[in-house]
Design a protein around this motif. Sequence first.
Motif, PDB file in Angstrom:
ATOM      1  N   ALA A  70      58.957  18.314  85.305  1.00 27.20           N
ATOM      2  CA  ALA A  70      59.989  18.111  84.284  1.00 27.20           C
ATOM      3  C   ALA A  70      60.630  19.432  83.877  1.00 27.20           C
ATOM      4  CB  ALA A  70      59.394  17.404  83.074  1.00 27.20           C
ATOM      5  N   LEU A  71      59.826  20.473  83.768  1.00 28.73           N
ATOM      6  CA  LEU A  71      60.366  21.778  83.403  1.00 28.73           C
ATOM      7  C   LEU A  71      61.203  22.370  84.523  1.00 28.73           C
ATOM      8  CD1 LEU A  71      57.420  23.504  81.510  1.00 28.73           C
ATOM      9  CD2 LEU A  71      59.528  22.570  80.562  1.00 28.73           C
ATOM     10  N   ARG A  72      60.777  22.170  85.758  1.00 25.46           N
ATOM     11  CA  ARG A  72      61.564  22.688  86.882  1.00 25.46           C
ATOM     12  C   ARG A  72      62.957  22.081  86.903  1.00 25.46           C
ATOM     13  NH1 ARG A  72      57.895  23.805  92.265  1.00 25.46           N
ATOM     14  NH2 ARG A  72      56.206  24.918  91.232  1.00 25.46           N
ATOM     15  N   PHE A  88      57.179  27.411  87.686  1.00 27.49           N
ATOM     16  CA  PHE A  88      56.686  27.735  86.344  1.00 27.49           C
ATOM     17  C   PHE A  88      55.258  28.252  86.410  1.00 27.49           C
ATOM     18  CE2 PHE A  88      60.358  25.704  84.654  1.00 27.49           C
ATOM     19  CZ  PHE A  88      60.476  26.154  83.348  1.00 27.49           C
ATOM     20  N   ASP A  89      54.942  29.159  85.499  1.00 24.30           N
ATOM     21  CA  ASP A  89      53.585  29.674  85.379  1.00 24.30           C
ATOM     22  C   ASP A  89      53.389  30.180  83.946  1.00 24.30           C
ATOM     23  OD1 ASP A  89      51.015  30.387  86.065  1.00 24.30           O
ATOM     24  OD2 ASP A  89      51.572  31.562  87.810  1.00 24.30           O
ATOM     25  N   THR A  90      52.234  30.775  83.719  1.00 23.21           N
ATOM     26  CA  THR A  90      51.866  31.164  82.359  1.00 23.21           C
ATOM     27  C   THR A  90      52.463  32.523  81.991  1.00 23.21           C
ATOM     28  OG1 THR A  90      49.779  32.026  83.236  1.00 23.21           O
ATOM     29  CG2 THR A  90      49.753  29.809  82.332  1.00 23.21           C
ATOM     30  N   GLY A  91      53.754  32.562  81.827  1.00 25.80           N
ATOM     31  CA  GLY A  91      54.433  33.766  81.390  1.00 25.80           C
ATOM     32  C   GLY A  91      54.846  34.669  82.530  1.00 25.80           C
ATOM     33  N   ALA A  92      55.706  35.635  82.211  1.00 16.72           N
ATOM     34  CA  ALA A  92      56.228  36.541  83.229  1.00 16.72           C
ATOM     35  C   ALA A  92      55.139  37.407  83.838  1.00 16.72           C
ATOM     36  CB  ALA A  92      57.334  37.414  82.627  1.00 16.72           C
ATOM     37  N   ARG A 220      63.401  36.262  90.661  1.00 18.44           N
ATOM     38  CA  ARG A 220      63.880  36.544  89.315  1.00 18.44           C
ATOM     39  C   ARG A 220      62.951  35.893  88.304  1.00 18.44           C
ATOM     40  NH1 ARG A 220      70.174  34.971  89.701  1.00 18.44           N
ATOM     41  NH2 ARG A 220      70.164  35.909  87.628  1.00 18.44           N
ATOM     42  N   LEU A 221      62.548  36.641  87.289  1.00 22.03           N
ATOM     43  CA  LEU A 221      61.586  36.155  86.309  1.00 22.03           C
ATOM     44  C   LEU A 221      62.273  35.903  84.968  1.00 22.03           C
ATOM     45  CD1 LEU A 221      58.633  38.628  87.000  1.00 22.03           C
ATOM     46  CD2 LEU A 221      59.255  36.523  88.217  1.00 22.03           C
ATOM     47  N   ARG A 222      61.944  34.773  84.377  1.00 25.83           N
ATOM     48  CA  ARG A 222      62.424  34.420  83.040  1.00 25.83           C
ATOM     49  C   ARG A 222      61.228  34.028  82.169  1.00 25.83           C
ATOM     50  NH1 ARG A 222      67.941  32.972  83.362  1.00 25.83           N
ATOM     51  NH2 ARG A 222      68.886  34.361  84.912  1.00 25.83           N
ATOM     52  N   THR A 223      61.405  34.129  80.871  1.00 30.29           N
ATOM     53  CA  THR A 223      60.329  33.768  79.953  1.00 30.29           C
ATOM     54  C   THR A 223      60.877  32.963  78.787  1.00 30.29           C
ATOM     55  OG1 THR A 223      58.582  34.633  78.506  1.00 30.29           O
ATOM     56  CG2 THR A 223      60.589  35.939  78.676  1.00 30.29           C
ATOM     57  N   LEU A 230      58.115  30.965  72.162  1.00 29.68           N
ATOM     58  CA  LEU A 230      56.890  30.351  72.667  1.00 29.68           C
ATOM     59  C   LEU A 230      55.918  31.391  73.216  1.00 29.68           C
ATOM     60  CD1 LEU A 230      58.122  27.128  74.536  1.00 29.68           C
ATOM     61  CD2 LEU A 230      57.368  27.369  72.166  1.00 29.68           C
ATOM     62  N   ALA A 231      55.922  32.581  72.654  1.00 29.13           N
ATOM     63  CA  ALA A 231      55.069  33.651  73.189  1.00 29.13           C
ATOM     64  C   ALA A 231      53.599  33.249  73.210  1.00 29.13           C
ATOM     65  CB  ALA A 231      55.251  34.929  72.372  1.00 29.13           C
ATOM     66  N   GLY A 232      53.153  32.515  72.208  1.00 30.96           N
ATOM     67  CA  GLY A 232      51.752  32.134  72.141  1.00 30.96           C
ATOM     68  C   GLY A 232      51.338  31.070  73.124  1.00 30.96           C
ATOM     69  N   LEU A 233      52.309  30.393  73.728  1.00 30.33           N
ATOM     70  CA  LEU A 233      51.994  29.328  74.683  1.00 30.33           C
ATOM     71  C   LEU A 233      52.123  29.784  76.130  1.00 30.33           C
ATOM     72  CD1 LEU A 233      53.600  26.192  72.979  1.00 30.33           C
ATOM     73  CD2 LEU A 233      51.218  26.936  72.997  1.00 30.33           C
ATOM     74  N   ARG A 234      52.674  30.979  76.374  1.00 27.97           N
ATOM     75  CA  ARG A 234      52.718  31.584  77.695  1.00 27.97           C
ATOM     76  C   ARG A 234      53.424  30.687  78.708  1.00 27.97           C
ATOM     77  NH1 ARG A 234      53.577  35.149  76.814  1.00 27.97           N
ATOM     78  NH2 ARG A 234      52.972  36.240  78.707  1.00 27.97           N
ATOM     79  N   VAL A 235      54.738  30.638  78.621  1.00 25.86           N
ATOM     80  CA  VAL A 235      55.542  29.843  79.546  1.00 25.86           C
ATOM     81  C   VAL A 235      56.619  30.741  80.155  1.00 25.86           C
ATOM     82  CG1 VAL A 235      56.965  27.794  79.873  1.00 25.86           C
ATOM     83  CG2 VAL A 235      55.197  27.812  78.085  1.00 25.86           C
ATOM     84  N   GLY A 236      56.615  30.839  81.469  1.00 25.69           N
ATOM     85  CA  GLY A 236      57.637  31.591  82.168  1.00 25.69           C
ATOM     86  C   GLY A 236      57.967  30.916  83.484  1.00 25.69           C
TER      87      GLY A 236
END
Length: 366
Positions: A70-72, A88-92, A220-223, A230-236
């Motif tokens: 869904a996020l993709r 998607f992964d857990t942050g940049a 290319r990396l996005r966060t 959402l820094a505490g949830l680690r989404v990049g």
Amino acid sequence: MTRFARHLEHHTIVNPFPGIVKLETALGHRIKTRIGSNESLPDPVSPLAGELGKALAEMARLYPDPYAHALRERAAKLNGVSAAEVLFDTGADSLILLALRLTCNPGDAVVTTAGTYPSFRYFAEGVGARVLEVPYCQRGQHMRPDLARLAEVARAEHASVLYLANPDNPTGHYWQAEDIRTLRAALPPHTLLLLDEAYVDFCTDAADAPPTGILPHTLRLRTLSKAYALAGLRVGYAIASADIIAKADQIRPQYALSSIAQAAAQIVLDDPDYSRKLVAQTITLRHHLSHALYDQGLTPLPSHTNFVCVAYPDALQAEAIQRHLLQCGIAIHRPQHPAVRHMLRITAHPQATSARVLAALAGQLD
């Protein structure tokens, strides 16, 4: 042509637990009863339900979609690419490590700017890469990555990866889209351009629009940490050609991005006004902070991020100011790399413009 690490070149790695969403896609219908994943019972008296709500308790109980389908789809639409070109992964930070694992053999050369975002070097050393650093190009107090020299070293050393944070951290400098395309064209075809765009959401002027679509052999990396809170949830997420994404998916920890993080990310991505307002407020604060620092006799570096950086005459002065603020219970960042120890990085935040903080930044340490 994409060059992967030697052990990945001719070896397809199959995920043994591809998740419910991928299974539903293959079957063409929904799975209504989940009794194959060894998940715990739906306990209505979970303490999570009382503290955080039943919906969150249920998400915590069930395994997440390991591919974040869904996020993709949402990120692909946002960036004008296909879902097969997004991961998607857990942050940049996790994505930086993934890129290095994907492309580097022990002893391979990787190129970066001396003093830029330090996690790249941290992870590169961990995979056994040979880290080559290029000094910032400095004009007066302005500092920016030296693109021509970075490309020159990458060519000379047959580098597997060139890392560029754009906007840069900690200087805040931003190279425009044409500069990035020129850099990519100057690199060897096999050198992966690892383009960290963690702060690109704050480049809101039309002239500062990042390159569109897929760049050749570029990850290319996005966060969602900065412009979506959402820094505490680690989404990049990463954007790259489908072959790079597919190979990266083979070696990525598949269940690292939690159901809760995925749900939160979907919510904020589905409300674009939220991010736009947050970015606009941040930019206003950044301008206010910069002007306040000028009023104190300081010269902040131009910034395209959510922070402002001040360069002091030497590292000792910057360290003294940081130590004084820490003793007052105020944390600001001083990079540890020798090339940038004379800098202090201040987040654009209402408390950053308090009289106490500004006086300390100006060297008034009484």
